[in-house]
Design an enzyme around this catalytic site. Structure first.
Site, PDB file in Angstrom:
ATOM      1  N   GLY A 197      10.306  11.830 -10.402  1.00 47.37           N
ATOM      2  CA  GLY A 197      10.281  13.287 -10.404  1.00 47.37           C
ATOM      3  C   GLY A 197      10.004  13.910  -9.051  1.00 47.37           C
ATOM      4  O   GLY A 197      10.445  15.016  -8.766  1.00 47.37           O
ATOM      5  N   ASP A 198       9.236  13.210  -8.209  1.00 38.36           N
ATOM      6  CA  ASP A 198       8.957  13.691  -6.847  1.00 38.36           C
ATOM      7  C   ASP A 198       8.909  12.482  -5.917  1.00 38.36           C
ATOM      8  O   ASP A 198       7.897  12.203  -5.283  1.00 38.36           O
ATOM      9  CB  ASP A 198       7.651  14.474  -6.808  1.00 38.36           C
ATOM     10  N   PHE A 199      10.034  11.790  -5.839  1.00 35.90           N
ATOM     11  CA  PHE A 199      10.112  10.517  -5.112  1.00 35.90           C
ATOM     12  C   PHE A 199      10.272  10.786  -3.618  1.00 35.90           C
ATOM     13  O   PHE A 199      11.305  10.519  -3.006  1.00 35.90           O
ATOM     14  CB  PHE A 199      11.284   9.695  -5.653  1.00 35.90           C
ATOM     15  N   SER A 200       9.216  11.322  -3.028  1.00 40.61           N
ATOM     16  CA  SER A 200       9.227  11.682  -1.611  1.00 40.61           C
ATOM     17  C   SER A 200       8.501  10.616  -0.794  1.00 40.61           C
ATOM     18  O   SER A 200       7.750   9.792  -1.329  1.00 40.61           O
ATOM     19  CB  SER A 200       8.561  13.037  -1.398  1.00 40.61           C
TER      20      SER A 200
END
Length: 271
Positions: A197-200
């Protein structure tokens, strides 16, 4: 994020709870990088004790912290994650205390060792394939396009979208323009997997050259695989277009779907 101080020292809060005993003796540092709306403190420097992280959310952000706690409990069966030490929920607040995964973020490693970029991207691609191979039927969380669009519209209508934080491509755009342009990219067929979902780069931890875990899993759920690919691709653009290209090659996509990629990046502007 390299131009800002990533942490600043801070004092220990008074919680008056059974969590307090685990907080004594630590030094405290406030995270300046996360954009979730929660406060995130790193606890360190206590002799013979592990580093910890304390995340606090108030109001609607308390629900986000709760979502992360639930997903940490579920995801630990499949991926290397922080361990929950304590969780406290009141009507207005949520506190989540977890162990720290030792190491540095992928962003920090790329900054310090730019020549290691290809090896870093290769490890990220392998890790992402592992995440996306979790059987969808095992995942109880929905984060698909329809669900996220409802959330995005609610945030837009309530004035919660920060247009000053838009990516350079949309610098100066009003929120409504992003909404309109995003919908021009629809429809497309979903390719559903279990996503982070927030693969930063700031949510992926390396130690001694190896990718050993991920953090900030409050948005984990079933969605199109480009939810993760687009965010990581966008982060790698801060370093080199060649790393962006290598990501898709090593992940196993010969012809990236730029329509999906741009839709995902526009949708992410609302969060």
């Amino acid at each position: 994020m390299s131009h800002i101080q990533r942490e600043t020292s801070c004092s220990r809060p008074r919680l008056n709870s059974n969590m307090d005993a685990d907080l004594y003796g630590y030094k405290w540092a406030r995270d300046n990088v996360g954009q979730s709306g929660a406060t995130i403190d790193r606890l360190y420097g206590k002799p013979d004790a592990p580093e910890l992280f304390l995340k606090h959310g108030k109001g609607s952000v308390a629900n986000d912290v709760t979502d992360e706690m639930v997903r940490l409990n579920w995801m630990t069966e499949f991926m290397p994650l922080p361990t929950i030490k304590h969780f406290i929920r009141t009507p207005d607040d949520a506190w989540l205390l977890t162990t720290a995964i030792p190491g540095k973020t992928a962003f920090q490693v790329l900054e310090e060792y730019p020549d290691s970029g290809e090896n870093i991207v290769d490890a990220l691609a392998v890790f992402l394939r592992r995440l996306h191979s979790i059987p969808v039927c095992n995942c109880p969380f929905n984060s698909d396009r329809v669900f996220r669009l409802v959330q995005a519209q609610s945030r837009m209508n309530n004035g919660l979208v920060d247009a000053s934080d838009f990516d350079d491509e949309r610098n100066g755009w009003p929120v409504e323009q992003v909404w309109k342009e995003m919908h021009k990219l629809l429809p497309f067929s979903p390719d559903s997997v279990v996503t982070h979902g927030d693969f930063s780069l700031d949510n992926l931890i390396f130690d001694e050259g190896k990718l050993i875990g991920c953090i900030d899993v409050g948005r984990v759920g079933i969605a199109d695989r480009y939810q993760d690919l687009a965010i990581l691709w966008n982060c790698l653009g801060e370093f080199s277009p060649s790393l962006q290209k290598r990501l898709f090659q090593k992940y196993g996509i010969d012809n990236p779907d730029m329509n999906k990629l741009q839709f995902t990046l526009m949708l992410d502007e609302f969060f």
